[in-house]
Design a protein around this motif. Structure first.
Motif, PDB file in Angstrom:
ATOM      1  N   LEU A 153       0.830  -1.206   0.000  1.00  0.00           N
ATOM      2  CA  LEU A 153       0.000   0.000   0.000  1.00  0.00           C
ATOM      3  C   LEU A 153       0.862   1.253   0.000  1.00  0.00           C
ATOM      4  O   LEU A 153       0.580   2.224  -0.723  1.00  0.00           O
ATOM      5  CB  LEU A 153      -0.919  -0.018   1.221  1.00  0.00           C
ATOM      6  N   TRP A 185      -2.588  -4.867  -2.887  1.00  0.00           N
ATOM      7  CA  TRP A 185      -2.836  -3.607  -2.188  1.00  0.00           C
ATOM      8  C   TRP A 185      -2.107  -2.434  -2.832  1.00  0.00           C
ATOM      9  O   TRP A 185      -2.434  -1.275  -2.599  1.00  0.00           O
ATOM     10  CB  TRP A 185      -2.442  -3.728  -0.720  1.00  0.00           C
ATOM     11  N   ALA A 188      -4.459  -0.033  -4.639  1.00  0.00           N
ATOM     12  CA  ALA A 188      -5.502   0.731  -3.938  1.00  0.00           C
ATOM     13  C   ALA A 188      -5.333   2.250  -4.080  1.00  0.00           C
ATOM     14  O   ALA A 188      -6.311   2.949  -4.384  1.00  0.00           O
ATOM     15  CB  ALA A 188      -5.540   0.325  -2.470  1.00  0.00           C
ATOM     16  N   ILE A 192      -8.218   4.745  -5.684  1.00  0.00           N
ATOM     17  CA  ILE A 192      -8.802   5.804  -4.856  1.00  0.00           C
ATOM     18  C   ILE A 192      -8.578   7.168  -5.501  1.00  0.00           C
ATOM     19  O   ILE A 192      -9.477   8.019  -5.526  1.00  0.00           O
ATOM     20  CB  ILE A 192      -8.204   5.755  -3.437  1.00  0.00           C
TER      21      ILE A 192
END
Length: 486
Positions: A153, A185, A188, A192
């Motif tokens: 992430l 991840w 992500a 977004i």
């Protein structure tokens, strides 16, 4: 010791005035302060036309959000506000050292003193957060088997600061192909960000910037960008202390030939041609250390070469654009054998070059602040960007529209890409220059044919450059004040 060196290359320069692209990111921060959800909605004149930042600032909103709380603070406070990212970057450097070199301290010393990292740590740009997300995310993901998803992430979050962070996504997915539940991840932040853009602006900024960037793709443009990128890598990225060993000299000879041919094709001679040859040679040495012997070598090679291909797709080359890819050739060079003596030599070279170019870059920033203060308060129009634009706007001057009508008073700084006025009659009433008082390297010079921040130097004629720094004693800038004839 590594922490002291890394911060020691940044803290002496916290008083560095707003410089080059700092200016447009402070505008983005002001946009975030006005409307946190839509920082790109603010207007800016950055290429001669006043328009929404969404159309001309080809960077995601992350740095605007980060700087918003300090957008109107003193420049020293703004620089100190960036330092948590340096700590995160050093954590990542240690993790990458552990994984690729079996030496956390060696990785931290080598990567923590890279000249480009020192320069990023002195800027109010997305470069330091980008580097921090890259090395901490990648280093953490490669060394953490059970808790890899937070680091995936974090690596993905690089795309919130520069779109070059996109290049990390396939690397993380490749490295995590046997633990895909962690690796996915990395996607992500991009998802977004796209959803944010659609809600905030009705368009995805990354897509809008695709056509903005694709304007320099003739064969000569691509060749110029490529050679300049290699020169930037060798001049302020991976210095040839480690990469010159073994058969690195072969790459150096090839690079010297390429640099000489490119420099001559651009009409360079003297010091400018010599520095071009040296910088391209050093960069070619660094690239020649890439290997495909084992999975770790292969990963570094994919990281570095993928980055170089990405750089060729951009509008222009700037040394800082190497930051998300820089550690790959640096670690590849170190994997040739990182003895204590070799590490010490590499760190000494890093520190000397980092301090020299940092000092000069601050002097250029100070020169434009000094020139703006000498001009004094507006009203009037001005031509030129960078810190010059920031300082004059703060004093009530207005940026000239390209081919627009200048004000009753009109002032031009010749170094930072001045806009051209229309045919209105102007009479020169004052002219002055800011002299060079530093004996060391120059990061922006026509005479020395070098530019740390781009691959050309503005002027008539424009000078095509490759090396990120050179030597010269020409003034830092020249300023001309006009009054309208009517």
């Amino acid at each position: 010791m590594a922490l002291l060196l890394a911060f020691g290359l940044v803290l002496p320069f916290v008083d560095k005035p707003v410089h080059v692209d700092d200016a447009n990111f402070l505008v983005l921060a002001r946009g975030a302060a006005l409307d946190f959800w839509r920082p790109h909605a603010i207007d800016i004149n950055w290429q001669g036309t006043t328009e929404p930042a969404f159309e001309v600032l080809s960077n995601p909103p992350g740095i605007g959000w980060w700087l918003a709380p300090v957008h109107d603070a003193s420049v020293a406070v703004q620089h100190l506000w960036m330092l948590p990212w340096l700590l995160l970057a050093l954590f990542g450097a240690a993790r990458l050292g552990r994984y690729f070199l079996d030496d956390e301290d060696g990785g931290l010393m080598l990567l923590g003193t890279l000249p480009l990292l020192a320069l990023a740590g002195q800027a109010l740009t997305p470069d330091l957060p980008l580097f921090a997300c890259t090395v901490a995310g990648m280093g953490g993901f490669l060394t953490s088997r059970r808790f890899g998803w937070p680091f995936a992430l974090l690596a993905g979050a690089a795309v919130l600061f520069r779109y070059s962070g996109l290049c990390l996504i396939p690397l993380v997915l490749y490295a995590g192909r046997r633990r895909w539940k962690h690796a996915v991840w990395v996607l992500a932040p991009l998802v977004i960000l796209a959803l944010h853009d659609l809600h905030a602006y009705g368009r995805i900024h990354l897509v809008a910037m695709g056509s903005f960037q694709s304007v320099s793709n003739t064969p000569w443009d691509v060749a110029h960008k490529g050679v300049a990128a290699i020169a930037a890598l060798g001049g302020v990225g991976v210095l040839p202390v480690l990469s010159a060993r073994g058969k690195g000299w072969v790459g150096g000879l090839v690079g010297a030939g390429i640099g000489g041919a490119a420099g001559l094709a651009s009409g360079l001679d003297g010091v400018g041609l010599g520095m071009t040859v040296l910088a391209v040679s050093a960069g070619a040495m660094a690239l020649s250390t890439l290997r495909f012997r084992d999975p770790k070598d292969q990963f570094l090679a994919l990281w570095a070469l993928g980055g170089l291909v990405f750089l060729l797709s951009l509008r222009f080359t700037a040394a800082r654009y190497w930051l998300p890819f820089l550690v790959a050739p640096a670690l590849a060079s170190a994997r040739l054998g990182l003895s204590d003596r070799a590490l010490a030599a590499a760190v000494v070279a890093n520190v000397l070059i980092a301090f020299g170019v940092s000092w000069d870059d601050r002097e250029l920033a100070r020169a434009q602040l000094e020139a703006a203060e000498r001009i004094g308060a507006g009203p009037g129009t001005f031509a030129g960007h960078w810190g010059w634009q920031h300082h004059l706007e703060g004093q009530g001057w207005t940026a000239l529209e390209d081919e627009g009508t200048p004000g009753v008073r009109h002032v031009v700084a010749l170094a930072p890409w001045p806009q051209e006025p229309d045919g209105t009659c102007l009479v020169e009433v004052d002219r002055f220059s800011v002299p060079d008082t530093f004996f060391g390297p120059r990061t922006h010079t026509r005479d020395g044919a070098a530019n740390l921040h781009a691959f050309v130097v503005a002027g008539d004629p424009i000078v095509e450059t490759y090396a990120p720094w050179s030597f010269s004693s020409e003034p830092y800038d020249e300023v001309v004040l006009f009054e309208r004839c009517d």
